[in-house]
Design a protein around this motif. Sequence first.
Motif, PDB file in Angstrom:
ATOM      1  N   MET A   1      -2.127   1.393  -7.918  1.00  0.00           N
ATOM      2  CA  MET A   1      -2.167   2.639  -7.152  1.00  0.00           C
ATOM      3  C   MET A   1      -1.588   2.356  -5.777  1.00  0.00           C
ATOM      4  N   ASP A   2      -0.939   3.356  -5.196  1.00  0.00           N
ATOM      5  CA  ASP A   2      -0.337   3.223  -3.879  1.00  0.00           C
ATOM      6  C   ASP A   2      -0.309   4.596  -3.218  1.00  0.00           C
ATOM      7  N   LEU A   3      -0.027   4.619  -1.939  1.00  0.00           N
ATOM      8  CA  LEU A   3      -0.059   5.875  -1.187  1.00  0.00           C
ATOM      9  C   LEU A   3       1.041   6.844  -1.592  1.00  0.00           C
ATOM     10  N   GLU A   4       2.197   6.337  -1.966  1.00  0.00           N
ATOM     11  CA  GLU A   4       3.278   7.222  -2.409  1.00  0.00           C
ATOM     12  C   GLU A   4       2.873   7.961  -3.692  1.00  0.00           C
TER      13      GLU A   4
ATOM     14  N   VAL B   1     -10.085   3.846  -3.082  1.00  0.00           N
ATOM     15  CA  VAL B   1     -10.884   2.656  -3.385  1.00  0.00           C
ATOM     16  C   VAL B   1     -10.111   1.725  -4.316  1.00  0.00           C
ATOM     17  N   LEU B   2      -9.374   2.288  -5.263  1.00  0.00           N
ATOM     18  CA  LEU B   2      -8.574   1.490  -6.192  1.00  0.00           C
ATOM     19  C   LEU B   2      -7.497   0.695  -5.458  1.00  0.00           C
ATOM     20  N   ILE B   3      -6.851   1.300  -4.482  1.00  0.00           N
ATOM     21  CA  ILE B   3      -5.845   0.575  -3.693  1.00  0.00           C
ATOM     22  C   ILE B   3      -6.480  -0.657  -3.055  1.00  0.00           C
ATOM     23  N   ARG B   4      -7.636  -0.472  -2.449  1.00  0.00           N
ATOM     24  CA  ARG B   4      -8.332  -1.583  -1.794  1.00  0.00           C
ATOM     25  C   ARG B   4      -8.764  -2.639  -2.811  1.00  0.00           C
ATOM     26  N   ALA B   5      -9.320  -2.200  -3.921  1.00  0.00           N
ATOM     27  CA  ALA B   5      -9.777  -3.140  -4.948  1.00  0.00           C
ATOM     28  C   ALA B   5      -8.619  -3.951  -5.512  1.00  0.00           C
TER      29      ALA B   5
ATOM     30  N   PHE C   1       0.803  -1.207   0.000  1.00  0.00           N
ATOM     31  CA  PHE C   1       0.000   0.000   0.000  1.00  0.00           C
ATOM     32  C   PHE C   1       0.847   1.273   0.000  1.00  0.00           C
ATOM     33  N   TRP C   2       2.044   1.203   0.589  1.00  0.00           N
ATOM     34  CA  TRP C   2       2.850   2.415   0.780  1.00  0.00           C
ATOM     35  C   TRP C   2       3.530   2.911  -0.474  1.00  0.00           C
ATOM     36  N   SER C   3       4.048   2.002  -1.289  1.00  0.00           N
ATOM     37  CA  SER C   3       4.795   2.406  -2.478  1.00  0.00           C
ATOM     38  C   SER C   3       4.462   1.465  -3.629  1.00  0.00           C
ATOM     39  N   PRO C   4       4.831   1.842  -4.848  1.00  0.00           N
ATOM     40  CA  PRO C   4       4.525   0.982  -5.986  1.00  0.00           C
ATOM     41  C   PRO C   4       5.122  -0.418  -5.809  1.00  0.00           C
ATOM     42  N   VAL C   5       4.413  -1.401  -6.311  1.00  0.00           N
ATOM     43  CA  VAL C   5       4.872  -2.783  -6.227  1.00  0.00           C
ATOM     44  C   VAL C   5       6.093  -2.947  -7.121  1.00  0.00           C
ATOM     45  N   ASP C   6       7.138  -3.556  -6.580  1.00  0.00           N
ATOM     46  CA  ASP C   6       8.369  -3.812  -7.328  1.00  0.00           C
ATOM     47  C   ASP C   6       8.170  -5.054  -8.186  1.00  0.00           C
ATOM     48  N   PRO C   7       8.238  -4.922  -9.514  1.00  0.00           N
ATOM     49  CA  PRO C   7       8.013  -6.082 -10.382  1.00  0.00           C
ATOM     50  C   PRO C   7       9.058  -7.184 -10.221  1.00  0.00           C
ATOM     51  N   GLU C   8      10.211  -6.855  -9.668  1.00  0.00           N
ATOM     52  CA  GLU C   8      11.210  -7.895  -9.417  1.00  0.00           C
ATOM     53  C   GLU C   8      10.826  -8.735  -8.207  1.00  0.00           C
ATOM     54  N   GLU C   9      10.137  -8.130  -7.242  1.00  0.00           N
ATOM     55  CA  GLU C   9       9.697  -8.858  -6.055  1.00  0.00           C
ATOM     56  C   GLU C   9       8.392  -9.608  -6.295  1.00  0.00           C
ATOM     57  N   VAL C  10       7.530  -9.045  -7.136  1.00  0.00           N
ATOM     58  CA  VAL C  10       6.220  -9.645  -7.419  1.00  0.00           C
ATOM     59  C   VAL C  10       6.025  -9.621  -8.949  1.00  0.00           C
ATOM     60  N   PRO C  11       6.645 -10.567  -9.641  1.00  0.00           N
ATOM     61  CA  PRO C  11       6.694 -10.511 -11.104  1.00  0.00           C
ATOM     62  C   PRO C  11       5.336 -10.537 -11.819  1.00  0.00           C
ATOM     63  N   ASP C  12       4.334 -11.168 -11.235  1.00  0.00           N
ATOM     64  CA  ASP C  12       3.050 -11.261 -11.934  1.00  0.00           C
ATOM     65  C   ASP C  12       2.071 -10.148 -11.568  1.00  0.00           C
ATOM     66  N   TYR C  13       2.446  -9.264 -10.680  1.00  0.00           N
ATOM     67  CA  TYR C  13       1.509  -8.250 -10.190  1.00  0.00           C
ATOM     68  C   TYR C  13       0.894  -7.431 -11.327  1.00  0.00           C
ATOM     69  N   TYR C  14       1.729  -6.935 -12.213  1.00  0.00           N
ATOM     70  CA  TYR C  14       1.238  -6.050 -13.266  1.00  0.00           C
ATOM     71  C   TYR C  14       0.503  -6.789 -14.380  1.00  0.00           C
TER      72      TYR C  14
END
Length: 59
Positions: free
Chosen positions: A21-24, A46-50, A1-14
């Motif tokens: 969306m994130d708080l940063e 709402v997008l962050i939660r969704a 939630f705090w910062s954009p998801v790092d694609p190297e840490e979570v490769p399938d996220y995107y």
Amino acid sequence: FWSPVDPEEVPDYYSVISHPMDLETMRCKVDAEEYETRDEFRRDVVLIRANARRYNPCG
């Protein structure tokens, strides 16, 4: 939630989340005065939660 998801840490996220969306990012948008209404701000919250619920479904 705090910062954009790092694609190297979570490769399938995107591939699962098309509108991240994130708080940063929200803070940057506030600082840049990109939100014209409270509803725009609220939509990003709402997008962050969704996104969290979509990527991490129950069960």
